[in-house]
Scaffold this motif. Structure first.
Motif, PDB file in Angstrom:
ATOM      1  N   UNK A  16      33.424  42.299  36.642  1.00 31.01           N
ATOM      2  CA  UNK A  16      33.374  42.477  38.100  1.00 31.01           C
ATOM      3  C   UNK A  16      32.631  41.330  38.831  1.00 31.01           C
ATOM      4  N   UNK A  17      31.433  40.967  38.390  1.00 36.59           N
ATOM      5  CA  UNK A  17      30.770  39.863  39.114  1.00 36.59           C
ATOM      6  C   UNK A  17      31.549  38.565  39.025  1.00 36.59           C
ATOM      7  N   UNK A  18      32.174  38.345  37.842  1.00 34.26           N
ATOM      8  CA  UNK A  18      32.973  37.122  37.682  1.00 34.26           C
ATOM      9  C   UNK A  18      34.097  37.103  38.707  1.00 34.26           C
ATOM     10  N   UNK A  19      34.811  38.265  38.788  1.00 34.99           N
ATOM     11  CA  UNK A  19      35.932  38.359  39.709  1.00 34.99           C
ATOM     12  C   UNK A  19      35.445  38.240  41.154  1.00 34.99           C
ATOM     13  N   UNK A  20      34.318  38.934  41.427  1.00 33.55           N
ATOM     14  CA  UNK A  20      33.783  38.894  42.791  1.00 33.55           C
ATOM     15  C   UNK A  20      33.421  37.459  43.177  1.00 33.55           C
ATOM     16  N   UNK A  21      32.780  36.812  42.185  1.00 36.23           N
ATOM     17  CA  UNK A  21      32.405  35.401  42.421  1.00 36.23           C
ATOM     18  C   UNK A  21      33.621  34.554  42.715  1.00 36.23           C
ATOM     19  N   UNK A  22      34.669  34.792  41.888  1.00 37.08           N
ATOM     20  CA  UNK A  22      35.906  34.018  42.031  1.00 37.08           C
ATOM     21  C   UNK A  22      36.536  34.237  43.407  1.00 37.08           C
ATOM     22  N   UNK A  23      36.556  35.505  43.825  1.00 39.10           N
ATOM     23  CA  UNK A  23      37.172  35.818  45.123  1.00 39.10           C
ATOM     24  C   UNK A  23      36.357  35.171  46.247  1.00 39.10           C
ATOM     25  N   UNK A  24      35.017  35.305  46.132  1.00 39.86           N
ATOM     26  CA  UNK A  24      34.140  34.697  47.154  1.00 39.86           C
ATOM     27  C   UNK A  24      34.381  33.193  47.202  1.00 39.86           C
ATOM     28  N   UNK A  25      34.441  32.665  45.989  1.00 44.08           N
ATOM     29  CA  UNK A  25      34.697  31.206  45.901  1.00 44.08           C
ATOM     30  C   UNK A  25      35.999  30.852  46.608  1.00 44.08           C
ATOM     31  N   UNK A  26      37.022  31.655  46.399  1.00 40.49           N
ATOM     32  CA  UNK A  26      38.343  31.369  46.988  1.00 40.49           C
ATOM     33  C   UNK A  26      38.300  31.476  48.507  1.00 40.49           C
ATOM     34  N   UNK A  27      37.693  32.545  48.963  1.00 42.45           N
ATOM     35  CA  UNK A  27      37.648  32.755  50.407  1.00 42.45           C
ATOM     36  C   UNK A  27      36.830  31.638  51.081  1.00 42.45           C
ATOM     37  N   UNK A 111      41.961  48.088  39.133  1.00 42.63           N
ATOM     38  CA  UNK A 111      40.817  47.202  39.420  1.00 42.63           C
ATOM     39  C   UNK A 111      40.657  46.151  38.324  1.00 42.63           C
ATOM     40  N   UNK A 112      40.763  46.623  37.069  1.00 38.73           N
ATOM     41  CA  UNK A 112      40.637  45.690  35.933  1.00 38.73           C
ATOM     42  C   UNK A 112      41.720  44.625  36.008  1.00 38.73           C
ATOM     43  N   UNK A 113      42.958  45.078  36.295  1.00 32.62           N
ATOM     44  CA  UNK A 113      44.079  44.129  36.406  1.00 32.62           C
ATOM     45  C   UNK A 113      43.795  43.062  37.456  1.00 32.62           C
ATOM     46  N   UNK A 114      43.318  43.539  38.598  1.00 34.27           N
ATOM     47  CA  UNK A 114      43.066  42.616  39.712  1.00 34.27           C
ATOM     48  C   UNK A 114      41.962  41.622  39.351  1.00 34.27           C
ATOM     49  N   UNK A 115      40.882  42.166  38.771  1.00 31.10           N
ATOM     50  CA  UNK A 115      39.767  41.275  38.405  1.00 31.10           C
ATOM     51  C   UNK A 115      40.189  40.250  37.372  1.00 31.10           C
ATOM     52  N   UNK A 116      40.989  40.712  36.385  1.00 32.79           N
ATOM     53  CA  UNK A 116      41.456  39.787  35.351  1.00 32.79           C
ATOM     54  C   UNK A 116      42.314  38.695  35.997  1.00 32.79           C
TER      55      UNK A 116
END
Ligand code: C2E
Ligand code: MG
Ligand code: MG
Length: 745
Positions: A16-27, A111-116
């Motif tokens: 989750x933090x990895x994905x969150x980080x990635x999304x934040x990074x993207x935005x 959620x897992x799919x999206x984060x992956x």
């Protein structure tokens, strides 16, 4: 379950933090000006293809979609940030769409799919940046190997993150090793990512040329390829489904078949038991007598076969066969009825059952015939002792329906020995011995070889006799009957002889019993009657005598019971023309006494024809005097045995005297048989006997000799008369009262 949850939580905690980080990074990194219609088109196409153009590959748990190619394309064209957001949107929509279609996809899984997906794009973008610093120079440089290498790194990075993430998640859920899940279920997706990379590369190159038709051609080509592939996959899926369906059907059929088979086997087992039961019943019926429940002839023969076989193998024959026949059974059956007859047989069977040992066998052959097998014999005379015991037991009185009934048995015994190869032969010999016992009035007879010879002779005679009537081999001899008062010829007794083609003249006692048993006695007697009557009628006409000649013809007891007898007599009287008074029918005492009441009726009918009736061999049977006076008879013939013993035995003289007196009291004439001496002749005259026949006067002679006798001398026996007149004095005082015609001769 708990550790599973714990692992899942750890996995989500890391992801989750990895994905969150990635999304934040993207935005954060996205330049909103760059969001042109192309981005929207790719984003739309990605979501659309992921939702509606996904192809489920048969047999593997992987969906083929061009969305991966579009994500790679987005990275190449608009940078990792845009691509990451497209991937997040695409995965969300695709997952929700799957859930909409009815698949139980949990929110956590979505959620897992999206984060992956987010982490995947992030890593792929990062990997490319790390290797190539920026995608743009490589794209612009026209460095094709570098470009291919870039595409490869991107596809593999995406694949690695996605596949490992999915594998870990699935492994936690299914509690299987990650490696196993990855290698079995996920590794196949690599092809999809690689082909996605190639596709994206080709699209980029097409766009680079800025040739819209070229781009359209590439898109068209991939479109057609995709559709063709989709159809192909659909077909494959259909055939896989069909195959699965067929397999399922087969399995169902097999299951049904097994069910049916089980049912059938059950039925078979059931009917098998039924068959066995009815087989047992049939077997019992086939081997047992229905009336008594004793083993029957078949069972008896089978047991004998086994014993003979055992005897052959051990050279030891320690068994004997007994055939038992009841005396008088026919009379009991006829007079008391078949129901009581059956009861008697059952009683006898029970007695036999009780007398034999467990190891032995008692059987019934039908009628009044029984058989016993005695086994394990150690002493030679055991069967005789046993036969005596049976005789004693059977002779004890029976109470049937309140009546006392008596019977006794005749027993034939045959010992098992090596001469017997067939069971039937030993049975036959025991049977012969039994008949021998019957004929000779013995209770029990052991078989010997001579009996067999006699039985064979008898059988041969039986066969010959059948032809004797057809071939007219019977010849009548006539024995003169003399009036004892004046010694004149009064008539004859017709006595049959059989002119056998090889044996010569056979005496009647040798063949009449056989004729009686075979029924031949009836046609034979009719022939004799006709011939005797015709002959005597002829003599009557030729002789000038003051007495008319009579003829006595013997009737068998068997013929006497024949319903045609009276008609036959009438017919003979008519055809021969003889005066009925001249015909005397001789019946033995036992023949009329066997069934006295019926005999009275029959005798009356015979008497109506006008003939006379004699009782032959009188004194040898058991005449009941109460019946004698009711019989419509004319003569008594005193048996030869009394006459011949008159000289030596006073008692016999008394018997003859009594018979004569009795006859006189009943108004009957008396004939004495077997007069051989003058003394007998004179004695009989004194006793008042009316007629006589015997060798003193003449033996039975053929027709020619009798004719000579009639022609030559009418007074041939006068010389035999005593010179002085004799006085006939009845010596038995008890009979004085009854004697009516006592005369002085
Ligand atoms: P049966 O009717 O009592 O006949 C008399 C038998 O005594 C005859 O024997 C006769 O030959 C014999 N006999 C007569 N006088 C003397 C004598 O002085 N001394 C001796 N030793 N014997 C004498 P045969 O002819 O052998 O017949 C035997 C029996 O066979 C007859 O006994 C009769 O029962 C039966 N039989 C003979 N002919 C016929 C027939 O045509 N029909 C039937 N049903 N039975 C017959
Ligand atoms: Mg006679
Ligand atoms: Mg007689």
């Amino acid at each position: 379950m708990e550790t599973q949850q714990k692992h899942l939580n750890i996995f989500l905690l890391v992801l989750s933090p990895l994905a969150a980080g990635a999304v934040i990074w993207a935005i954060a990194g996205i330049s909103w000006e760059s969001l042109n219609s192309g981005v929207l088109a790719i984003a739309g196409l990605t979501v659309f293809s992921s939702c509606f153009l996904r192809i489920q590959l048969p047999r593997v748990n992987i969906h083929f979609t061009i969305s991966d190619a579009l994500i790679i394309l987005a990275i190449l064209l608009y940078g990792g940030e845009v691509a990451l957001l497209i991937a997040v949107i695409e995965t969300t929509f695709a997952s929700l769409n799957i859930r909409r279609q009815g698949l139980p996809l949990k929110t956590k899984t979505i959620f897992v799919n999206v984060t992956i997906a987010a982490v995947g794009v992030f890593v792929a973008n990062g990997a490319v940046k790390l290797i190539f610093i920026s995608t743009q120079p490589t794209l612009k440089s026209g460095d094709l190997p570098g470009f291919i290498w870039l595409l490869f790194v991107m596809a593999i990075s995406l694949f690695a993150v996605n596949s490992i993430g999915v594998a870990i998640f699935s492994a936690i859920k299914s509690a299987r090793p990650v490696w196993q899940v990855w290698s079995e279920n996920v590794v196949d997706a690599m092809v999809m990512y690689l082909s996605g990379g190639i596709m994206a590369g080709l699209l980029v190159k097409a766009l680079e040329q800025l040739n819209i038709s070229m781009f359209a051609a590439v898109v068209g080509f991939f479109g057609i390829m995709f559709l063709t592939f989709r159809r192909f996959v659909e077909d494959v899926k259909k055939s896989v489904e069909k195959a699965k369906e067929a397999e399922r059907q087969r399995a169902e059929d097999a299951e049904k078949h097994v069910g049916e088979l089980k049912h059938y086997i059950g039925e078979l087992e059931h009917s098998g038991e039924e068959i066995k039961r009815s087989h047992d019943r049939f077997r019992h019926a086939a081997y047992h007598d229905a009336l008594t429940g004793l083993p029957n002839r078949n069972y008896f023969i089978d047991t004998l076969r086994e014993l003979l076989h055992k005897g052959r193998e051990s050279s030891e024959y320690d068994f004997a066969v007994l055939i038992i026949d009841l005396k008088n059974f026919k009379t009991i059956n006829d007079s008391l009825g078949h129901t009581l007859g059956d009861q008697l047989i059952k009683n006898v069977a029970n007695r036999l059952r009780n007398v034999v040992r467990n190891n032995d066998m008692a059987a019934r052959f039908g009628g009044d015939k029984f058989g016993v097998i005695l086994k394990d014999l150690s002493l030679g005379d055991e069967p005789t002792i046993f036969a005596e015991r049976i005789n004693k037991r059977i002779a004890e009185p029976y109470t049937l329906d309140g009546r006392h009934v008596f019977t006794d048995a005749k027993i034939g015994i045959a010992y098992g020995n090596s001469d017997y190869t067939e069971a039937e032969n030993i049975l036959r010999d025991a049977d012969i011995a039994m008949y021998y016992a019957k004929d000779n009035l013995d209770d029990c007879v052991i078989f010997d070889r001579n009996m067999h010879v006699r039985a064979v002779t008898r059988l041969q005679l039986e066969t010959d006799l059948r032809f004797a009537i057809e071939r007219d081999e019977f010849e009548l001899y006539y024995q003169p009957i003399v009036g004892l008062k004046n010694a004149d010829l009064l008539g004859f007794e017709a006595l049959v002889r059989w002119n056998h083609p090889t044996r010569g003249l056979v005496p009647p006692n040798d063949f009449i019993p056989i004729c009686e048993n075979t029924g031949l006695v009836v046609p034979m007697t009719v022939k004799i009657l006709r011939s005797a009557c015709t002959q005597v009628a002829k003599w009557q006409n030729s002789v000038q005598s003051k007495h008319s000649l009579s003829v006595a013809v013997n009737l068998s007891g068997k013929h006497f019971a024949h319903h045609d007898l009276v008609d036959q007599i009438r017919e003979v009287l008519n055809t021969s023309g003889i005066d009925p008074l001249s015909l005397k029918l001789e019946l033995t005492e036992s023949a009329v006494m066997e069934n006295a009441e019926a005999a009275i009726l029959m005798l009356k009918q015979i008497k109506e024809t006008g003939v006379q009736i004699s009782i032959d061999d009188f004194g040898t049977g058991y005449s009941s005097l109460s019946y004698l006076h009711r019989f419509p008879i004319d003569l008594l013939k005193i048996d030869r045995s009394f006459v011949s013993a008159m000289e030596t035995n006073v008692e016999n003289t008394e018997i003859v005297r009594t018979v004569v007196a009795l006859a006189k009291s009943l108004n009957l004439k008396v004939v004495a048989e077997g007069i051989e001496t003058l003394h007998q002749f004179h004695q009989l005259r004194i006793l008042g006997c009316d007629y006589g026949q015997g060798y003193l006067f003449s033996k039975p002679l053929p027709v020619a000799d009798i004719e000579m006798m009639i022609l030559n001398d009418n007074a041939q026996w006068r010389d035999l008369l005593p010179s002085r007149p004799q006085v006939m004095i009845p010596e038995n005082p008890s009979l004085h009262l009854h004697i009516v015609n006592s005369k002085v001769m």
